[in-house]
Enzyme design. Structure first.
Site: not given
Ligand code: ADP
Length: 158
Positions: A17, A41, A90, A128
């Site tokens: 992130h 979630k 990703r 995460s």
């Molecule tokens: P959500 O529930 O909205 O998907 P997340 O916190 O899982 O929330 O992810 C928020 C955004 O960050 C999403 O677009 C996700 O694809 C992106 N994201 C999460 N981890 C990574 C990573 N390691 N590299 C790039 N983007 C990421």
């Protein structure tokens, strides 16, 4: 002034992130990070805890706004005059979900674009949920998250 909003669950914020945030920061004059309150979630961290961790991690970026919202993220984006929402991509597996989300958001408000930033290769397998899974088994996750998040995970799973 180009305003961007990066919405996400951030449960918790990871180095993946942070990489997206730093890169988006270069693209917009003003950046908001927003955590939706209404997320279905089952989060490990409360919204307040997640915001606190994001703030701690981004202490050197005082001009980045970090907020939670009860609105749809597209409505939040509109309310702060943003022109774009940022999402990270990703692997191919992210694509279906992200395309669906971007298409729905475009229908809800056609004035707001979704901008995708491709994950840097070292973070392309980082999520995460995998961090939580590893931390739950008391294995070290310091490669994947900042210290403050590592400590918070240890506290949750102690
Ligand atoms: P959500 O529930 O909205 O998907 P997340 O916190 O899982 O929330 O992810 C928020 C955004 O960050 C999403 O677009 C996700 O694809 C992106 N994201 C999460 N981890 C990574 C990573 N390691 N590299 C790039 N983007 C990421």
């Amino acid at each position: 002034m180009k305003i961007g909003v990066y919405p996400g669950t951030f449960d918790p914020i990871t180095n993946g992130h942070i990489d997206i945030i730093k890169r988006a920061y270069q693209l917009f004059d003003k950046l908001y990070i927003v955590v939706p309150n209404n997320i279905g979630k089952n989060a490990l961290f409360t919204t307040e805890e997640r915001i606190k961790l994001i703030k701690a991690v981004l202490i050197d970026y005082p001009d980045i706004e970090i907020a939670s919202t009860d609105k749809l993220t597209v409505e939040f984006a509109k309310s702060v005059n943003a022109t774009a929402m940022i999402r990270g991509l990703r692997m191919v597996s992210d694509f279906d979900y992200e395309l669906q989300l971007a298409t729905i958001n475009k229908q809800l408000d056609s004035s707001i674009e979704t901008v995708f930033i491709m994950s840097s290769h070292e973070y392309s397998f980082l999520s995460s949920s995998s961090v939580k899974e590893i931390a739950k088994f008391k294995r070290d996750v310091s490669l994947f998250v900042p210290d403050v998040v590592n400590e918070a995970l240890k506290e949750k799973y102690k």
